[in-house]
Design a protein around this motif. Structure first.
Motif, PDB file in Angstrom:
ATOM      1  N   TYR A 131       0.808  -1.217   0.000  1.00 19.48           N
ATOM      2  CA  TYR A 131       0.000   0.000   0.000  1.00 19.48           C
ATOM      3  C   TYR A 131       0.849   1.280   0.000  1.00 19.48           C
ATOM      4  O   TYR A 131       0.302   2.375   0.068  1.00 19.48           O
ATOM      5  CB  TYR A 131      -0.910   0.026   1.225  1.00 19.48           C
ATOM      6  CG  TYR A 131      -1.954  -1.075   1.232  1.00 19.48           C
ATOM      7  CD1 TYR A 131      -3.081  -0.999   0.422  1.00 19.48           C
ATOM      8  CD2 TYR A 131      -1.815  -2.178   2.066  1.00 19.48           C
ATOM      9  CE1 TYR A 131      -4.041  -1.989   0.429  1.00 19.48           C
ATOM     10  CE2 TYR A 131      -2.769  -3.186   2.091  1.00 19.48           C
ATOM     11  CZ  TYR A 131      -3.877  -3.086   1.273  1.00 19.48           C
ATOM     12  OH  TYR A 131      -4.827  -4.075   1.273  1.00 19.48           O
ATOM     13  N   LYS A 179      -1.701   4.275  -4.942  1.00 17.77           N
ATOM     14  CA  LYS A 179      -3.079   4.229  -5.439  1.00 17.77           C
ATOM     15  C   LYS A 179      -3.844   3.004  -4.957  1.00 17.77           C
ATOM     16  O   LYS A 179      -5.077   2.941  -5.100  1.00 17.77           O
ATOM     17  CB  LYS A 179      -3.069   4.268  -6.966  1.00 17.77           C
ATOM     18  CG  LYS A 179      -2.371   3.072  -7.605  1.00 17.77           C
ATOM     19  CD  LYS A 179      -2.378   3.189  -9.116  1.00 17.77           C
ATOM     20  CE  LYS A 179      -1.683   1.969  -9.757  1.00 17.77           C
ATOM     21  NZ  LYS A 179      -1.690   2.071 -11.244  1.00 17.77           N
ATOM     22  N   ASN A 180      -3.147   2.026  -4.366  1.00 16.92           N
ATOM     23  CA  ASN A 180      -3.822   0.830  -3.862  1.00 16.92           C
ATOM     24  C   ASN A 180      -4.497   1.067  -2.511  1.00 16.92           C
ATOM     25  O   ASN A 180      -5.255   0.215  -2.042  1.00 16.92           O
ATOM     26  CB  ASN A 180      -2.830  -0.327  -3.690  1.00 16.92           C
ATOM     27  CG  ASN A 180      -2.220  -0.772  -5.001  1.00 16.92           C
ATOM     28  OD1 ASN A 180      -2.914  -0.798  -6.014  1.00 16.92           O
ATOM     29  ND2 ASN A 180      -0.936  -1.098  -4.995  1.00 16.92           N
ATOM     30  N   ASN A 229      -6.561   3.155   0.601  1.00 19.10           N
ATOM     31  CA  ASN A 229      -7.521   4.141   1.086  1.00 19.10           C
ATOM     32  C   ASN A 229      -7.039   4.610   2.456  1.00 19.10           C
ATOM     33  O   ASN A 229      -6.736   3.805   3.328  1.00 19.10           O
ATOM     34  CB  ASN A 229      -8.912   3.510   1.187  1.00 19.10           C
ATOM     35  CG  ASN A 229      -9.916   4.414   1.859  1.00 19.10           C
ATOM     36  OD1 ASN A 229     -10.061   4.380   3.080  1.00 19.10           O
ATOM     37  ND2 ASN A 229     -10.624   5.212   1.071  1.00 19.10           N
ATOM     38  N   ILE A 241      -9.141  -1.226  -3.683  1.00 18.46           N
ATOM     39  CA  ILE A 241      -9.462   0.106  -3.189  1.00 18.46           C
ATOM     40  C   ILE A 241     -10.966   0.285  -2.979  1.00 18.46           C
ATOM     41  O   ILE A 241     -11.401   0.926  -2.013  1.00 18.46           O
ATOM     42  CB  ILE A 241      -8.916   1.187  -4.155  1.00 18.46           C
ATOM     43  CG1 ILE A 241      -9.031   2.590  -3.535  1.00 18.46           C
ATOM     44  CG2 ILE A 241      -9.575   1.100  -5.511  1.00 18.46           C
ATOM     45  CD1 ILE A 241      -8.062   2.843  -2.428  1.00 18.46           C
ATOM     46  N   GLN A 245     -11.960  -1.566   0.237  1.00 17.17           N
ATOM     47  CA  GLN A 245     -11.469  -0.802   1.397  1.00 17.17           C
ATOM     48  C   GLN A 245     -12.433   0.329   1.735  1.00 17.17           C
ATOM     49  O   GLN A 245     -12.852   0.496   2.885  1.00 17.17           O
ATOM     50  CB  GLN A 245     -10.093  -0.205   1.093  1.00 17.17           C
ATOM     51  CG  GLN A 245      -8.967  -1.201   0.928  1.00 17.17           C
ATOM     52  CD  GLN A 245      -7.695  -0.503   0.483  1.00 17.17           C
ATOM     53  OE1 GLN A 245      -7.292   0.484   1.096  1.00 17.17           O
ATOM     54  NE2 GLN A 245      -7.076  -1.015  -0.574  1.00 17.17           N
ATOM     55  N   ARG A 246     -12.756   1.104   0.725  1.00 13.98           N
ATOM     56  CA  ARG A 246     -13.594   2.282   0.934  1.00 13.98           C
ATOM     57  C   ARG A 246     -14.991   1.888   1.416  1.00 13.98           C
ATOM     58  O   ARG A 246     -15.514   2.455   2.392  1.00 13.98           O
ATOM     59  CB  ARG A 246     -13.677   3.090  -0.365  1.00 13.98           C
ATOM     60  CG  ARG A 246     -14.479   4.373  -0.260  1.00 13.98           C
ATOM     61  CD  ARG A 246     -14.283   5.258  -1.488  1.00 13.98           C
ATOM     62  NE  ARG A 246     -14.565   4.544  -2.736  1.00 13.98           N
ATOM     63  CZ  ARG A 246     -13.634   4.190  -3.626  1.00 13.98           C
ATOM     64  NH1 ARG A 246     -12.355   4.479  -3.401  1.00 13.98           N
ATOM     65  NH2 ARG A 246     -13.970   3.564  -4.744  1.00 13.98           N
TER      66      ARG A 246
END
Length: 488
Positions: free
Chosen positions: A44, A133-134, A136, A180, A183-184
């Protein structure tokens, strides 16, 4: 799961709300590890960077945030000092950077940077994690505030004289590999308890843990209250004893004036010339005592009041004569843990401060000021440091005088009479003038016997509180284990 999850008490995470948040986050990440592939934090991360080494200045080209500037997860940028930094591209902070303490008592503690001022850099005892970018930010924040994270950090720190982690170690931390979007969505759903079928079991687990945690803390508060009451009870018994209210007076005991005469005569036999102490003024007397008691100054009833000294060069030996320092002196008795010894030769040179059986040792400096031990009857000989005073009464109950010194009124005298900047100290002359209530010897014995009975009862209550506290602590340790049972 390759990580051995543990509930870890942390000195900088003390509020119940914050601890519960750490536990809840652990529940989530335990669940995610059971459903997803395991990866490392490096997956990450875009970069890691150690901080800038510079002295804090009153003015300069850049703000320099340090570990000490981060309090309760926030930074007051107005109080952050300055520095001069020529390589600012390397150290500049931006939104969603993560700063992690890499050394000291707060090793592993993290701070999420939001809206930093222009030209803000970070100091050398911090590591900056910059996400790729991976990742959050809320997902990684939850991880950094979970016992999945802390269990690994503590393992990394173990065995080090100075707790620390480095960037390479941080990269290896284990956590679930989630895309991602997952995660979000899952962080948002979990934090807001939104209705997601796969999280229903987690909500139930979190609720049950929260109940257990709150019950545990309520019990802990009650135990603290009981502990405070017990301390007050002990002090009350000592106060009543010193005022002649604990046992009945007996006319057959005689009058304490006769005891004072015997003490005076016994001290005269030594031929030692003593400094005459001032007469007791009515305004000095702190409370009324029975008619057959008298007040006297401590120096009037003792053959010795004086502290020791430290052997030159701390000339200690592995065996020999016990040498008592303040850390060995406790109200309950002498503690031999970390005891030092001196040779017979050094002991002979310090013959003026020899400790004998039934002596009373009183700490006269530092944080343990006022702690007092009665030397056991089967003790042979020892010596003391300059931080410990020997008190040796004449024709008087050593056990009763020990209780007098521990009583609230005498302890108050000690703390009112300390002198010295920084490290408090109790001068011998002040100690000699302290007042002591004196009952006849038979009553002294009865008081000591009664106090011993009452203090033993207090000890039993203390043990009961301690046993309950240990059981409660075990319950708290079980909270995190309960969180993991869902996934087994």
């Amino acid at each position: 799961m390759s990580v051995d999850l543990k509930f870890i008490p942390l000195t900088f995470i003390t509020s119940n709300e914050e601890i519960l948040k750490q536990i809840k986050n652990t529940v989530l990440f335990s669940y995610l590890l059971s459903k997803n592939e395991e990866t490392s934090l490096n997956y990450y991360l875009e970069t890691t960077q150690y901080g800038f080494t510079a002295s804090a200045l009153g003015s300069g080209s850049h703000k320099l945030v340090r570990i000490t500037d981060i309090n309760n997860g926030k930074v007051d940028w107005n109080t952050v000092p300055f520095c001069n930094c020529s390589d600012d591209n390397k150290y500049l902070l931006r939104d969603h950077d993560i700063l992690v303490a890499r050394t000291g008592g707060t090793t592993g503690k993290s701070f999420i940077v939001n809206s930093p001022p222009k030209n803000a850099v970070f100091a050398s005892y911090l590591i900056r994690l910059r996400l790729n970018k991976n990742a959050n930010i809320d997902f990684i924040t939850c991880f950094l505030n979970s016992y999945l994270f802390w269990s690994q950090i503590i393992e990394m720190k173990s065995g080090s004289a100075m707790p620390n982690v480095n960037a390479e170690k941080l990269k290896t931390l284990k956590l679930p590999k989630c895309d991602i979007k997952t995660q979000r969505e899952i962080i948002l759903a979990f934090q807001n308890e939104q209705n997601r079928n796969e999280l229903s079991g987690l909500y139930q687990k979190v609720n049950s843990i929260e109940i257990l945690f709150k019950d545990s803390n309520e019990l802990s508060s009650n135990l603290n209250y009981q502990q405070d009451l017990l301390i007050q009870l002990r002090q009350s018994f000592l106060s009543e004893a010193m005022q002649g209210k604990l046992v009945k007076q007996d006319p057959k005991d005689g009058h304490a004036k006769d005891l004072l005469q015997k003490i005076k005569a016994e001290k005269a036999k030594s031929g030692k010339k003593e400094r005459e102490l001032p007469p007791i003024k009515p305004e000095e007397i702190p409370f009324e005592i029975p008619g057959n008691w008298v007040w006297a100054r401590l120096g009037d009833i003792c053959s010795k009041i004086g502290s020791g000294s430290t052997p030159k060069g701390s000339n200690y030996t592995k065996t020999g004569i016990p040498f008592f320092r303040s850390q060995n002196v406790y109200d309950e008795g002498l503690i031999y843990e970390d005891i030092k010894y001196i040779s017979d030769e050094v002991h002979s040179q310090m013959s003026g401060t020899t400790v004998f059986s039934n002596d009373i040792l009183l700490n006269i400096t530092g944080g343990s000021l006022g702690r007092c031990s009665l030397v056991q009857e089967d003790f042979k000989e020892g010596n003391v440091s300059q931080h410990v005073c020997i008190i040796r009464p004449v024709q008087f109950s050593n056990r009763f005088l020990h209780k007098v010194i521990l009583s609230p009124f005498f302890q108050k005298l000690i703390f009112k009479s300390t002198t010295g900047a920084g490290r408090e100290g109790l001068p011998k002359y002040n100690l000699e003038q302290f007042l002591v209530p004196i009952p006849p010897i038979p009553e002294q014995s009865r008081i000591v016997k009664k106090l011993t009975e009452l203090m033993n009862l207090c000890d039993d209550l203390q043990q009961s509180i301690q046993d309950t506290r240990e059981q409660n602590d075990l319950l708290l340790q079980q909270v995190l284990k309960e969180a993991l049972m869902l996934n087994k």
